[in-house]
Design a protein around this motif. Structure first.
Motif, PDB file in Angstrom:
ATOM      1  N   ASP A 171      49.260  43.159  31.900  1.00 28.67           N
ATOM      2  CA  ASP A 171      47.909  42.759  32.278  1.00 28.67           C
ATOM      3  C   ASP A 171      47.748  42.532  33.775  1.00 28.67           C
ATOM      4  OD1 ASP A 171      47.176  42.860  29.674  1.00 28.67           O
ATOM      5  OD2 ASP A 171      47.499  40.724  29.310  1.00 28.67           O
ATOM      6  N   ASP A 226      47.278  42.904  37.697  1.00 26.04           N
ATOM      7  CA  ASP A 226      46.404  43.763  38.478  1.00 26.04           C
ATOM      8  C   ASP A 226      47.229  44.905  39.080  1.00 26.04           C
ATOM      9  OD1 ASP A 226      44.837  44.953  40.391  1.00 26.04           O
ATOM     10  OD2 ASP A 226      43.829  43.095  40.943  1.00 26.04           O
ATOM     11  N   PRO A 227      46.894  46.156  38.720  1.00 21.74           N
ATOM     12  CA  PRO A 227      47.693  47.283  39.231  1.00 21.74           C
ATOM     13  C   PRO A 227      47.672  47.387  40.748  1.00 21.74           C
ATOM     14  CG  PRO A 227      45.696  48.065  38.146  1.00 21.74           C
ATOM     15  CD  PRO A 227      45.797  46.598  37.859  1.00 21.74           C
ATOM     16  N   LEU A 228      46.577  46.909  41.369  1.00 23.24           N
ATOM     17  CA  LEU A 228      46.502  46.996  42.823  1.00 23.24           C
ATOM     18  C   LEU A 228      47.432  45.986  43.486  1.00 23.24           C
ATOM     19  CD1 LEU A 228      42.707  47.533  43.369  1.00 23.24           C
ATOM     20  CD2 LEU A 228      44.554  49.190  43.559  1.00 23.24           C
ATOM     21  N   GLN A 279      50.201  44.968  42.193  1.00 22.54           N
ATOM     22  CA  GLN A 279      51.539  45.546  42.037  1.00 22.54           C
ATOM     23  C   GLN A 279      51.785  46.630  43.080  1.00 22.54           C
ATOM     24  OE1 GLN A 279      51.521  46.893  37.996  1.00 22.54           O
ATOM     25  NE2 GLN A 279      52.063  44.905  37.164  1.00 22.54           N
ATOM     26  N   LEU A 280      50.746  47.428  43.317  1.00 27.69           N
ATOM     27  CA  LEU A 280      50.874  48.526  44.270  1.00 27.69           C
ATOM     28  C   LEU A 280      51.132  48.002  45.677  1.00 27.69           C
ATOM     29  CD1 LEU A 280      50.207  51.729  44.546  1.00 27.69           C
ATOM     30  CD2 LEU A 280      48.131  50.861  45.604  1.00 27.69           C
ATOM     31  N   LYS A 283      39.168  46.801  30.390  1.00 26.41           N
ATOM     32  CA  LYS A 283      39.975  45.664  29.935  1.00 26.41           C
ATOM     33  C   LYS A 283      39.087  44.703  29.125  1.00 26.41           C
ATOM     34  CE  LYS A 283      43.392  42.562  30.460  1.00 26.41           C
ATOM     35  NZ  LYS A 283      44.448  42.842  29.523  1.00 26.41           N
ATOM     36  N   THR A 310      44.454  52.607  34.465  1.00 30.96           N
ATOM     37  CA  THR A 310      45.377  51.888  35.332  1.00 30.96           C
ATOM     38  C   THR A 310      46.257  52.869  36.105  1.00 30.96           C
ATOM     39  OG1 THR A 310      45.386  50.035  33.794  1.00 30.96           O
ATOM     40  CG2 THR A 310      47.217  50.151  35.342  1.00 30.96           C
ATOM     41  N   ARG A 344      46.251  53.439  40.265  1.00 28.39           N
ATOM     42  CA  ARG A 344      47.444  53.388  41.116  1.00 28.39           C
ATOM     43  C   ARG A 344      47.560  54.640  41.964  1.00 28.39           C
ATOM     44  NH1 ARG A 344      50.998  51.339  36.756  1.00 28.39           N
ATOM     45  NH2 ARG A 344      50.767  49.091  36.840  1.00 28.39           N
ATOM     46  N   VAL A 379      43.047  46.710  49.451  1.00 28.76           N
ATOM     47  CA  VAL A 379      43.628  48.040  49.659  1.00 28.76           C
ATOM     48  C   VAL A 379      43.152  48.631  50.990  1.00 28.76           C
ATOM     49  CG1 VAL A 379      43.704  50.413  48.780  1.00 28.76           C
ATOM     50  CG2 VAL A 379      43.963  48.495  47.201  1.00 28.76           C
TER      51      VAL A 379
END
Lengths: 173, 290
Positions: free
Chosen positions: A117, A119-121, A123-124, B151, B173, B177, B244
């Protein structure tokens, strides 16, 4: 073989173990965890399947193959029903199935790690090194991701500096 | 239209709060004929499902246009794979919409036999691909919205929608990425790639606001826990995008003109061309199988 009059779910599972995935022809639809349930009802046999990916082009072929295999085994009436929840995960793949994949030259999926769950960002941006994927050919532990997307929706492309071979790897989903 | 062309060209997609010069054709929008799916008998759920489906169908088709044209082979495969996932999600959502509607329309009927005014996608999805930076920045901005959206929808009171959303969330997801990784590479890359990524961000920004618009159509569904109010996702989205962009040395544009209209069927002229290409085979040979 299954008698048309009174099919037994256990026998039907055995038949389905002979239905191979058209794009990964070393695994059956049972190995992959695509078949979620087999029900014997008053109105024939119902097979519940779940797709690996929403747009997987093999879905229709798999449905046709399941119906065909059960018909050949003597089941007159087969219905394939699709269920999306719970969503398919590579964690459902058995150790035996993983070994079949590796022997075929496809790196099996890693167990999913961390918080799914998260946040993929986040993690990135943390730039954590992803878990190693060993080479299915020579067993070298360190291999490189060449393409996050591969020839089918379920695979990525990696390269092994050890034996200098490119290989496909099952994505952990 | 405003994107990638002179601002004094006719604009069909601008909402009513756009400057006058942007909307000479949009007067037509008020007279848009009610489509079969938006007539007085239409269920709000059908409308909500079409919004979700059309974003994916149209954006998926745009991505498929890169097939055979991407800058490198790996990216050609990546964009085609993302397109496949999105079109797959769209197909499931359209099938569900057809069933809820109860008029016997299949996913194919809804994809191939509706006209532009009946499409409910965001304007962002239908804009031309532009260069690779535009395609990737759009994919990033939209995926950063789609991930938290799916989600939350995976807890929908509508079990079918919840299942489709949970499946799509995993795929989205992965897309996010990939797109974010490219935004970092392009933004924090060469002078040329940085300039193109920044230009893409600036040009696309007016189109991001439509993602978070709330309207009356979905209000009963939101109250019943079937869909969610997209405006509740905006704050976290802005933070994600800003983090980002910061890492990519890109500047988040200020909010100015906000393009809207897609959810009501008021589209840019680009959608008609896209549909012409996407639908011609099915319309020329209705019922054909191959």
């Amino acid at each position: 073989m299954v008698k048309a009059a009174a099919p037994v779910a256990g026998d039907l599972w055995k038949v389905l173990e002979g239905v191979l995935d058209p794009e990964v022809p070393v695994l059956s639809v049972v190995d992959l965890g695509i078949v979620r349930d087999v029900r014997v009802t008053d109105d024939g046999v119902e097979v519940v399947v779940t797709p690996t990916y929403s747009g997987c082009p093999a879905v229709k072929v798999i449905e046709r193959d399941i119906v065909g295999a059960l018909r050949r085994a003597g089941v007159a009436k087969v219905r394939v029903r699709t269920e999306f929840a719970p969503a398919w995960t590579t964690d459902w793949m058995s150790d035996a199935a993983r070994e079949k994949l590796r022997a075929y030259g496809i790196a099996p999926p890693r167990p999913r790690v961390g918080d799914a769950d998260a946040d993929p960002l986040v993690q990135l941006l943390r730039r954590q090194p992803p878990p190693a994927v060993p080479c299915p050919w020579c067993g070298a532990a360190e291999t490189e991701l060449r393409s996050a997307f591969g020839p089918t929706a379920c695979k990525s492309i990696r390269y092994c500096p050890g034996c200098r071979q490119p290989f496909e790897a099952f994505k952990a989903l | 239209m405003g994107y990638g062309s002179a601002p004094d060209e006719p604009e069909t997609g601008a909402g009513s709060d756009a400057p006058e010069r942007y909307r000479p054709v949009s007067e037509r929008a008020a007279a848009v004929r009610p489509s079969a799916s938006t007539g007085e008998h239409a269920a709000p759920l059908v409308e909500a499902l079409l919004r979700l489906a059309d974003d994916r169908l149209v954006l998926g088709h745009r991505l498929s246009e890169w097939c055979g044209h991407a800058p490198i082979l790996e990216e050609d495969i990546a964009l085609a794979n993302i397109a496949l996932d999105l079109i797959g999600q769209a197909s499931l959502l359209l099938e569900h919409a057809g069933q809820v509607e109860g008029r016997g329309r299949s996913a194919d009927a809804l994809a191939y036999f509706r006209d532009a005014v009946e499409f409910r996608n965001l304007l962002l999805a239908e804009l031309p691909n532009g260069d690779f930076a535009v395609t990737i920045v759009r994919q990033f901005l939209w995926s950063a919205f789609a991930v938290p959206h799916l989600k939350q929808l995976s807890a929908s009171a509508d079990a079918t929608l919840a299942g489709i959303a949970a499946k799509g969330h995993k795929e989205a997801t992965y897309h996010l990425r990939h797109a974010a990784d490219w935004v970092l590479k392009l933004g924090d890359g060469t002078v040329e790639s940085h300039a193109r990524a920044q230009r893409a961000l600036d040009e696309l920004w007016p189109y991001v606001h439509e993602m978070f618009r709330t309207d009356d159509v979905e209000a009963p569904l939101v109250a019943a826990g079937v869909t969610i109010d997209p405006s509740t996702l905006q704050l976290a989205w802005r933070e994600s995008v800003a983090s980002v962009c910061r890492a990519a040395t890109l500047k988040v544009p200020g909010d100015g003109w906000k393009a809207q209209g897609g959810r009501e069927g008021r589209h840019t002229e680009h959608l008609g061309h896209l549909l012409g290409e996407m639908q011609i085979l099915a319309r020329s040979h209705p019922g054909a199988e191959w």
